[in-house]
Write an enzyme that holds these catalytic residues in place. Structure first.
Site, short mmCIF file in Angstrom:
data_model
loop_
_atom_site.label_atom_id
_atom_site.label_comp_id
_atom_site.label_asym_id
_atom_site.label_seq_id
_atom_site.Cartn_x
_atom_site.Cartn_y
_atom_site.Cartn_z
N ARG A 1 -10.91 11.83 9.77
CA ARG A 1 -11.42 11.12 8.59
C ARG A 1 -12.76 10.46 8.86
O ARG A 1 -13.64 10.44 7.99
CB ARG A 1 -10.39 10.09 8.14
CG ARG A 1 -9.15 10.74 7.53
CD ARG A 1 -8.06 9.76 7.21
NE ARG A 1 -7.05 10.40 6.36
CZ ARG A 1 -6.02 9.75 5.82
NH1 ARG A 1 -5.86 8.45 6.04
NH2 ARG A 1 -5.16 10.38 5.05
N ASP B 1 -2.97 -11.67 5.63
CA ASP B 1 -2.14 -12.89 5.72
C ASP B 1 -1.41 -13.01 7.05
O ASP B 1 -1.31 -14.09 7.62
CB ASP B 1 -1.09 -12.91 4.59
CG ASP B 1 -1.72 -12.99 3.22
OD1 ASP B 1 -2.93 -12.74 3.11
OD2 ASP B 1 -1.01 -13.30 2.25
N ASN C 1 0.82 -1.22 0.00
CA ASN C 1 0.00 0.00 0.00
C ASN C 1 0.84 1.26 0.00
O ASN C 1 0.38 2.33 -0.40
CB ASN C 1 -0.92 0.02 1.23
CG ASN C 1 -2.23 -0.70 0.98
OD1 ASN C 1 -2.64 -0.89 -0.16
ND2 ASN C 1 -2.88 -1.13 2.04
#
Length: 447
Positions: free
Chosen positions: A275, A216, A37
């Site tokens: 946010r 994962d 990312n």
């Protein structure tokens, strides 16, 4: 000596740090490229930095940075970890600069950062971080195995001593004397996990993340009874691309110089808020869609670029942004009442003079007065998973009894307990640098 699982920013930081500390390192990455990312990020990195802030008349301190980070996450973060993040963010910038990475001289405020301490790399988006680490690791002959997925951790005498990994050709066993660093990222692309911990986040909600963000490391850690914390804390942004959910295409460059309007042409939230506050406000607007509005002071030249290395001309040409020579024309192109939009902008410009408005906004920059004007449509999108494996101050993973799992370290979005219920914009790249560095150093010295 050290096996690093994951080749995004946190894993590359850990591998670099472990190498600096004298360890022989192998890094495995399940994708065919490095970056995770981090390479998709806008590149904003928060740190208190008097050298850059003072010339801009910005007063800042590690205490304020800590307070905003801790309280901005509803005080759910571990105070010790938050303090490590905020106290060590600037030395992380110096560490990167020592490896050749370059940052711009000015700081700015990225979406949801709450304060002007965001640093922008010279290289576009997150590429500067990845290229810097890649160069360092190549110079030090560190093996990087791409297309290689960790399948399970190896445990001997209650200690993690490596992992079984799968390449397209074979299954390998990699033993590591000193430790394993989990740096596998979050789980925004794992619908099953998302809905398990937050049932509202169904598969029809798009995400900014790489397809690799499937949790994962969380799966791997369960064989050693790793404790998971904050898994329900999943961050949405109000600024996703309407078609893909990605960050790209966003026409804002800094919080101070833009506003958000809904489809009716009205503002609906303080655009410098957290946010989660902005996203929740957007979810209550018609079609949960907003337009970012800026003027040509933000883009004096049509080849000027946004935070994702896209020029405003490209975005207009691709119909991802709208350009107009007057507010009336902009309103017509956006299919809204020109009178409403004109009044919205007029009221906002008065608020810039007063340095206050009805929504409680605190950060004001330039007025929106100079044609041409630009608008860009955005929607809510899933961005960051604040929860994950619990770590201590040495980036060691803890089990469900609060005990250290010998030989297992973690850094980055796979971890929980740092950002609490809401992550400040610009804190993720600081997090992966600070804790990636700690994880690498502690793993290297874990004889």
């Amino acid at each position: 000596d050290v096996l690093v699982i994951g080749g995004g920013g946190a894993g590359l930081a850990a591998a670099s740090s472990a190498t600096e500390n004298g360890a022989n390192v192998i890094l495995v990455e399940k994708m065919s490229f490095l970056g995770g990312n981090t390479i998709l990020a806008g590149g904003a990195y928060n740190a208190v930095d008097p050298k850059r802030q003072k010339p801009m008349n910005i007063e800042d301190s590690n205490e304020l940075f800590y307070k905003q980070t801790f309280e901005g996450g509803d005080k759910k973060g571990n105070p010790k970890l938050v303090k490590i993040l905020t106290d060590n963010a600037y030395s992380g910038i110096e560490w990167l600069e020592g490896k050749g990475m370059k940052f711009k001289d000015d700081v700015f405020t990225v979406l949801g950062a709450l304060y002007p301490r965001s640093h922008k790399p010279i290289d576009p988006v997150g590429t500067g971080f990845i290229l810097t680490y890649e160069k360092f690791l190549k110079e030090n002959n560190v093996p990087i195995l791409l297309d290689t997925q960790a399948k399970k951790l190896i445990i001997e005498n209650n200690r993690v001593v490596g992992a079984v990994v799968e390449t397209p050709e074979e299954i390998l066993t990699i033993k590591s004397k000193n430790g394993v660093v989990l740096a596998t990222g979050g789980f925004s692309k794992n619908i099953e996990y998302r809905t398990k911990y937050n049932p509202k986040l169904t598969e029809n909600i798009l995400s900014t993340n790489t397809p690799a963000a499937t949790g994962d490391g969380i799966n791997l850690s369960q064989v050693v009874n790793a404790n998971l914390i904050g898994m329900e804390d999943i961050q949405m942004l109000p600024l996703g691309d309407p078609k893909t959910g990605s960050l790209s295409g966003n026409i804002e460059t800094t919080v101070e110089d833009r506003i958000f309007i809904n489809k009716k042409g009205k503002r609906f939230v303080a655009e410098d808020e957290r946010r989660d506050v902005m996203t929740n406000a957007l979810l209550n607007q018609p079609d949960a869609l907003l337009y970012v509005i800026v003027d040509s002071q933000v883009y004096p030249n049509e080849n000027d670029k946004n935070n994702f290395n896209e020029s405003i001309k490209e975005l207009v040409d691709e119909n991802r942004a709208v350009k107009a020579d007057s507010l009336d024309e902009l309103a017509k192109k956006l299919e809204m009442d020109p009178e409403v939009l004109t009044k919205t902008i007029k009221d906002y410009n008065l608020a810039v003079d007063k340095k206050s408005d009805e929504f409680g906004r605190k950060l004001f920059g330039k007025k929106i007065i100079k044609a041409p004007f630009y608008a860009g449509a955005r929607i809510p999108t899933i961005h960051h998973t604040m929860g994950g494996v619990e770590i201590n101050e040495n980036a060691e993973v803890l089990n469900k009894n609060g005990e250290i799992i010998e030989g297992l370290f973690a850094a980055g979005e796979v971890t929980g307990g740092i950002h609490g219920a809401n992550r400040l914009g610009g804190n993720a790249l600081a997090d992966i640098t600070v804790f990636g560095r700690i994880a690498g150093e502690k793993a290297a010295n874990n004889k």
